[in-house]
Design an enzyme around this catalytic site. Structure first.
Site, PDB file in Angstrom:
ATOM      1  N   LYS A 110       7.129 -28.889 -33.526  1.00  0.00           N
ATOM      2  CA  LYS A 110       6.355 -30.094 -33.851  1.00  0.00           C
ATOM      3  C   LYS A 110       6.424 -31.066 -32.669  1.00  0.00           C
ATOM      4  O   LYS A 110       5.437 -31.689 -32.294  1.00  0.00           O
ATOM      5  CB  LYS A 110       6.908 -30.737 -35.127  1.00  0.00           C
TER       6      LYS A 110
ATOM      7  N   HIS B  22      13.261 -43.799 -30.109  1.00  0.00           N
ATOM      8  CA  HIS B  22      12.202 -43.846 -31.103  1.00  0.00           C
ATOM      9  C   HIS B  22      12.075 -45.259 -31.670  1.00  0.00           C
ATOM     10  O   HIS B  22      10.984 -45.801 -31.769  1.00  0.00           O
ATOM     11  CB  HIS B  22      12.549 -42.848 -32.213  1.00  0.00           C
TER      12      HIS B  22
ATOM     13  N   GLU C  72       1.722 -41.780 -32.572  1.00  0.00           N
ATOM     14  CA  GLU C  72       3.188 -41.876 -32.686  1.00  0.00           C
ATOM     15  C   GLU C  72       3.772 -42.639 -31.498  1.00  0.00           C
ATOM     16  O   GLU C  72       3.552 -42.266 -30.330  1.00  0.00           O
ATOM     17  CB  GLU C  72       3.802 -40.469 -32.782  1.00  0.00           C
TER      18      GLU C  72
HETATM   19  C1  MEV Z   1       9.258 -36.288 -33.592  1.00  0.00           C
HETATM   20  O1  MEV Z   1       7.874 -36.517 -33.683  1.00  0.00           O
HETATM   21  C2  MEV Z   1       9.527 -35.005 -32.846  1.00  0.00           C
HETATM   22  C3  MEV Z   1      10.999 -34.578 -32.769  1.00  0.00           C
HETATM   23  O2  MEV Z   1      11.535 -34.485 -34.077  1.00  0.00           O
HETATM   24  C4  MEV Z   1      11.008 -33.230 -32.084  1.00  0.00           C
HETATM   25  C5  MEV Z   1      12.364 -32.536 -32.077  1.00  0.00           C
HETATM   26  O3  MEV Z   1      13.163 -32.762 -32.976  1.00  0.00           O
HETATM   27  O4  MEV Z   1      12.550 -31.721 -31.156  1.00  0.00           O
HETATM   28  C6  MEV Z   1      11.794 -35.583 -32.015  1.00  0.00           C
END
Ligand code: MEV
Length: 438
Positions: free
Chosen positions: A280, A393, A85
């Site tokens: 996650k 992101h 990722e």
């Molecule tokens: C993405 O891999 C993980 C997030 O969704 C975690 C979160 O929302 O705390 C950014």
């Protein structure tokens, strides 16, 4: 229609590839060439990978990255992470840097107990079974001595064996619930071997236990297996700083930011839909280090999520509070990790990852992994309550989109520059790319 294949595992690697590509791909020559391109040119390394599993036809690469500047218990680490990722390593590095100038991370081991169970059926007098268990318990331990000798020499071994009646959940169901100390090993093989030995002794001794009736002697062992749920193999990692030191953006005061962080964590504590995504994000950091250090990320995942639900509802693995003008942020997570045995001594990159981490003991590795999870969660929640997650992101994902579009190096540089000042969404990138090509 494809036909089933007989004796596939006995074929040579090339024969397997020939069969697979002929039967399951559109362009066998192209597929073969691709599979070959991913072979390692070092025959020894390739053979090692071939032999990790059955029916290996090539290697599957993941990026192996480094998140530097992690100050953990006063020691500076560069943490290896294996993950696909785009934004994870960047986020970890950013969080490490943030806390580096605020005292770093502290981490403490809360317990290292591993668990295994022999599940069995017994129909008869429970008092007699309890009595049998007390009589046979020393034998369970002594007959496993060839398995436990080396572990005991190093200070580990069987900690406790308990008979647990579970007939209220299922008629005739009982367990030998056993706990172990496996030191620097994850301990799955050790525990499973001990359990299988306990089961054998237990069954054998039941046959000659005089007070049992014929029926009671016939104990049925259903299975003997470790539990990946390890609620007493837990590590805590924490950070704190004065609220005044908590400034991250011009748009928000440090107190507003601290309060928003606490509120976001508290939402994950009470709302399972949010908690799953929140956790996650934690596992983004945890799994990446677990993979890089050759540990079993499925076991770690299973344990972490069971632990997140231990109080009856699925909840956040991290916690936050403001007390006496100080912001506190911490995680408690079960991590049954090993630094010896398994893949740890076999995989050359795992060896290197361990060297980069200063050849940690399993306790040190637990501390490092918990910190990686906490840092990842900090970075994610910080983005969520400030800029939103997409900005960072998409910045990291931009290269993936450009690669998908087939952009050359010059085009990539132009568009990376362009999106420093513009919001990158998938369609905006495609549009900008097409415009550039025109
Ligand atoms: C993405 O891999 C993980 C997030 O969704 C975690 C979160 O929302 O705390 C950014």
């Amino acid at each position: 229609m494809n036909k089933p294949v007989e004796g596939f595992s006995k074929l040579t690697k090339d024969q397997k590839i020939d069969w697979l590509t002929a039967n399951y791909t559109q362009d066998p020559d192209n597929a073969k060439a691709l599979l070959h391109r991913y072979w390692n040119t070092d025959a020894k390394i390739q053979q090692l990978h071939d032999e990790f599993i059955e029916n290996t036809i090539t290697n599957y690469y993941l990026p192996f990255g480094i998140a530097p500047n992690f100050l953990i218990n006063e020691k500076l680490y560069a943490i290896p992470m294996a993950i696909e990722e785009s934004s994870v390593v960047a986020a970890a590095s950013k969080a490490a840097k943030f806390w580096l100038s605020r005292g770093g991370f502290k981490s403490t081991i809360l317990g290292t107990e591993k668990i295994g169970q022999v599940h069995f059926m017994y129909s008869g007098d429970t008092a007699k079974l309890k009595n049998f268990f007390e009589v046979v318990k020393p034998k369970l331990i002594s007959e496993a001595s060839s398995i436990t000798r080396n572990m005991e020499k190093r200070g580990g071994g069987i900690s406790h064996i308990e008979l647990r009646e579970q007939t209220q959940k299922m008629p005739n169901y009982y367990q030998l619930h056993c706990t172990f100390e496996t030191l620097d090993a994850m301990g799955a093989n050790f525990i499973n071997s001990c359990l299988e030995s306990f089961a054998k002794t237990f069954k054998k001794e039941a046959q000659i236990f005089a007070p049992f009736t014929e029926e009671e002697r016939n104990i049925e062992v259903v299975m003997s297996i470790l539990s990946n749920y390890v609620p007493n193999c837990v590590v805590k990692a924490e950070v704190s700083c004065s609220v005044d030191e908590f400034k991250v953006s011009e748009q928000m005061s440090s107190r507003q930011f601290a309060e928003k962080m606490v509120r976001a964590v508290n939402i994950a504590k009470i709302e399972p839909y949010r908690a799953v995504t929140h956790n996650k994000g934690i596992m983004n950091g945890v799994d990446a280090v677990v993979l890089a250090t050759g540990n079993d990320f499925r076991a770690i995942e299973a344990a972490a999520h069971a632990y997140a639900a231990k109080d009856g509802a699925y909840s956040s693995l991290t916690h936050a509070k403001i007390e006496d003008d100080t912001f506190y942020f911490w995680i408690e997570i079960p991590l049954a990790l090993g630094t010896v045995g398994g893949l740890t001594s076999l995989h050359p990159l795992v060896n290197l990852a361990m060297e980069i981490l200063g050849k940690p003991t399993s306790k040190e590795l637990m501390q490092i992994v918990a910190v990686a999870g906490l840092a990842q969660n900090f970075a994610a929640v910080r983005s969520l309550v400030t800029t939103g997650i997409q900005e960072g992101h998409m910045k990291m994902h931009l290269l993936n989109i450009l690669n998908q579009l087939g952009a050359n190096e010059a085009e990539k540089n132009t568009l990376i520059d362009h999106f420093k000042k513009n919001t990158a969404t998938h369609s905006a990138v495609v549009e900008a790319f097409q415009k550039l090509r025109e």
